[in-house]
Design a protein around this motif. Structure first.
Motif, mmCIF file in Angstrom:
data_model
loop_
_atom_site.group_PDB
_atom_site.id
_atom_site.type_symbol
_atom_site.label_atom_id
_atom_site.label_comp_id
_atom_site.label_asym_id
_atom_site.label_seq_id
_atom_site.Cartn_x
_atom_site.Cartn_y
_atom_site.Cartn_z
ATOM 1 N N TYR A 150 0.806 -1.226 0.000
ATOM 2 C CA TYR A 150 0.000 0.000 0.000
ATOM 3 C C TYR A 150 0.835 1.271 0.000
ATOM 4 O O TYR A 150 0.345 2.338 -0.385
ATOM 5 N N PHE A 151 2.085 1.189 0.424
ATOM 6 C CA PHE A 151 2.946 2.366 0.390
ATOM 7 C C PHE A 151 3.948 2.330 -0.761
ATOM 8 O O PHE A 151 4.744 3.255 -0.928
ATOM 9 N N GLY A 152 3.925 1.255 -1.532
ATOM 10 C CA GLY A 152 4.794 1.169 -2.696
ATOM 11 C C GLY A 152 6.272 1.193 -2.354
ATOM 12 O O GLY A 152 7.080 1.804 -3.059
ATOM 13 N N ILE A 153 6.660 0.508 -1.287
ATOM 14 C CA ILE A 153 8.063 0.469 -0.887
ATOM 15 C C ILE A 153 8.568 -0.975 -0.940
ATOM 16 O O ILE A 153 7.787 -1.923 -0.793
ATOM 17 N N ASP A 154 9.867 -1.134 -1.178
ATOM 18 C CA ASP A 154 10.416 -2.486 -1.298
ATOM 19 C C ASP A 154 10.695 -3.083 0.085
ATOM 20 O O ASP A 154 10.473 -2.435 1.118
ATOM 21 N N GLU A 155 11.225 -4.314 0.097
ATOM 22 C CA GLU A 155 11.425 -5.030 1.354
ATOM 23 C C GLU A 155 12.402 -4.303 2.287
ATOM 24 O O GLU A 155 12.174 -4.214 3.494
ATOM 25 N N LYS A 156 13.489 -3.780 1.721
ATOM 26 C CA LYS A 156 14.475 -3.082 2.546
ATOM 27 C C LYS A 156 13.858 -1.839 3.190
ATOM 28 O O LYS A 156 14.077 -1.560 4.376
ATOM 29 N N GLN A 157 13.083 -1.093 2.405
ATOM 30 C CA GLN A 157 12.437 0.113 2.933
ATOM 31 C C GLN A 157 11.378 -0.232 3.982
ATOM 32 O O GLN A 157 11.203 0.497 4.957
ATOM 33 N N THR A 158 10.681 -1.342 3.772
ATOM 34 C CA THR A 158 9.671 -1.770 4.744
ATOM 35 C C THR A 158 10.331 -2.160 6.060
ATOM 36 O O THR A 158 9.811 -1.874 7.141
ATOM 37 N N LEU A 159 11.484 -2.810 5.967
ATOM 38 C CA LEU A 159 12.234 -3.155 7.176
ATOM 39 C C LEU A 159 12.674 -1.896 7.924
ATOM 40 O O LEU A 159 12.615 -1.839 9.157
ATOM 41 N N ARG A 160 13.101 -0.885 7.183
ATOM 42 C CA ARG A 160 13.587 0.350 7.802
ATOM 43 C C ARG A 160 12.462 1.185 8.407
ATOM 44 O O ARG A 160 12.711 2.003 9.318
ATOM 45 N N SER A 161 11.247 1.020 7.917
ATOM 46 C CA SER A 161 10.127 1.835 8.396
ATOM 47 C C SER A 161 9.177 1.029 9.284
ATOM 48 O O SER A 161 9.168 1.193 10.507
ATOM 49 N N TRP A 162 8.415 0.125 8.686
ATOM 50 C CA TRP A 162 7.425 -0.665 9.411
ATOM 51 C C TRP A 162 8.060 -1.528 10.516
ATOM 52 O O TRP A 162 7.599 -1.523 11.660
ATOM 53 N N THR A 163 9.128 -2.264 10.172
ATOM 54 C CA THR A 163 9.740 -3.168 11.144
ATOM 55 C C THR A 163 10.338 -2.404 12.324
ATOM 56 O O THR A 163 10.182 -2.815 13.483
ATOM 57 N N VAL A 164 10.994 -1.299 12.038
ATOM 58 C CA VAL A 164 11.564 -0.481 13.121
ATOM 59 C C VAL A 164 10.445 0.103 13.977
ATOM 60 O O VAL A 164 10.537 0.137 15.210
ATOM 61 N N MET A 165 9.351 0.552 13.326
ATOM 62 C CA MET A 165 8.217 1.100 14.073
ATOM 63 C C MET A 165 7.635 0.063 15.028
ATOM 64 O O MET A 165 7.363 0.352 16.210
#
Length: 451
Positions: free
Chosen positions: A417-432
């Motif tokens: 839904y945010f159009g981000i790749d796996e690395k970016q998802t780890l840096r944003s969602w996973t850290v959150m």
């Protein structure tokens, strides 16, 4: 049987559970039942006693959980269908203004996730994130992370969402205390993981949601959405009734007030069964009948809502089975005495157990249920007050939130839904998610010194 042997059975049971779920892709409900059977037989219980424990554990847990989760699911479905979630979001954004819209989004997520499942709330509200980003020129994650944080915190910490309800029942915690302390722990946690972290990470990641996902909010007629006051009142009614009942019970137990007909009425109205039934009936009228929704459509909405709730209810029941077998086999007593003699606080142990299962297999629900099942017999050795048991629930919920990654469906939902790749998802969602987990633990530990 020696303590070392019993401990080996516990460790092998958790390993078996993870193997069944991860390697053989067996549903968590079946995996928990199989694991419970293994524990019972491995400890020398007679087969008929193992089956009796399964029946008692399932029945004892579901008598409460099935009712609360079922009513909560229907309540949430009515809020979703009526547009109540969007009504809350539009009202709060209007009050906060564009400059502080990230705070409006974290508060929206925090309130909406009380009756609505996390993924449903996110899908309903994410178009508002797109619209805010488009209108203000700020990055999508500037508003998206606060929304996710609000949703994730409440989904984990505050009943009647299924996770904390299930854990509270398994460990014997009072829902009123879980709600009260859930708010105290949850609000600062959501702020840290939401607007604060969102402002930081949105400058470092460029999110480009697919164009077709950004169309919905352009065509929303906000005049057709239900009134904000009605939505806020409907969500607040069951929480307020349960909290008043808890406060009344404390005052009676400490002999500050005497038991009376009034306190009996408060006890009845403030029981989760009554409180959620009233909220659901009010929702059927104000969000359904009064808005012209037919009885047939309301029936369809209610029936459909019970589908997703069903698997959660069964997994929770299986968690109750696991707890009961641990108790009846004698492992629970052994664990309790071992932990009572260690320097590890129960809050930290609860968090660690949930965190290990969460990271390994991905599902926060399975992590919560597994940790609760192991901790329930352990807590009987400790003379814990009602607030401390509630903090155990919050610690388990916090541990089950940590390090969401590729084995968690939420990880892929957010990325899509945010159009981000796996690395970016780890840096944003996973850290959150990890910020929520660690903050929840730290605040729970801090509160444990004052309650």
């Amino acid at each position: 049987m020696s303590q070392l042997m019993l401990l080996a059975i516990v460790i092998s049971a958790v390993a078996l559970l993870l193997l069944l779920v991860l390697r053989f892709k067996i549903n968590a409900f079946i995996a928990l039942i199989v694991t419970s059977m293994y524990v019972g037989l491995a400890t020398g219980m007679k087969p008929d006693k193992v089956l009796e424990s399964i029946q008692n554990g399932m029945g004892g847990t579901l008598g409460f959980v099935a009712t609360v989760v079922g009513l909560g699911a229907i309540f949430g479905a009515l809020l979703e269908h009526s547009g109540g979630a969007r009504s809350l979001a539009h009202y709060l954004v209007g009050k906060f203004g564009y400059e502080r819209a990230s705070w409006a989004m974290v508060l929206t997520g925090f309130i909406v996730a009380i009756p609505v499942f996390f993924d449903v709330g996110f899908i309903i509200l994410v178009p508002i994130v797109y619209a805010l980003s488009r209108d203000t020129g700020r990055p999508v994650l500037y508003y998206g992370i606060p929304l996710l944080a609000g949703l994730a915190v409440t989904h984990s910490f505050i009943p009647p969402t299924p996770g904390p309800v299930a854990v509270a029942e398994i460990v014997g915690a009072n829902l009123g205390w879980v709600i009260l302390l859930g708010f105290i722990v949850g609000l600062p946690t959501a702020i840290i993981a939401g607007p604060v972290f969102g402002k930081f990470i949105s400058k470092r990641i460029t999110a480009s949601p697919p164009a077709f996902l950004q169309e919905d909010e352009k065509h929303t007629d906000t005049s057709q959405l239900p009134n904000f006051g009605i939505i806020a009142a409907l969500i607040g009614v069951p929480l307020l009734l349960i909290l008043v009942n808890t406060i009344s019970g404390v005052l009676v137990s400490k002999k500050i007030i005497a038991a009376s007909t009034t306190t009996d009425i408060i006890s009845f109205l403030g029981h989760p069964f009554t409180a959620l039934t009233l909220a659901t009936l009010l929702s059927l009228y104000f969000l359904g009948t009064k808005r012209g929704v037919s009885g047939k459509e309301l029936l369809d909405i209610s029936t459909k809502a019970l589908g997703p709730a069903g698997i959660i209810i069964l997994i929770t029941g299986a968690g109750g089975v696991f707890k009961q077998v641990l108790i009846d086999s004698g492992i629970g007593k052994m664990l309790a005495h071992s932990i009572a003699n260690s320097a590890l606080p129960p809050l930290l142990l609860a968090w660690l157990l949930a965190a290990v299962v969460r990271v390994t297999q991905g599902s926060s629900t399975v992590a919560m249920i597994t940790a609760a099942g192991i901790m329930a017999p352990v807590l009987e050795v400790f003379d814990l007050s009602a607030p401390h048991r509630a903090l155990i629930v919050l610690s388990i919920a916090a541990g089950a939130t940590i390090l969401s990654h590729v084995n968690d469906s939420g990880f892929w939902l957010v990325g899509k839904y945010f159009g981000i790749d796996e690395k970016q998802t780890l840096r944003s969602w996973t850290v959150m998610e990890t910020i929520i987990s660690v903050s929840g633990l730290v605040l729970s530990l801090g509160l444990s010194f004052f309650v």
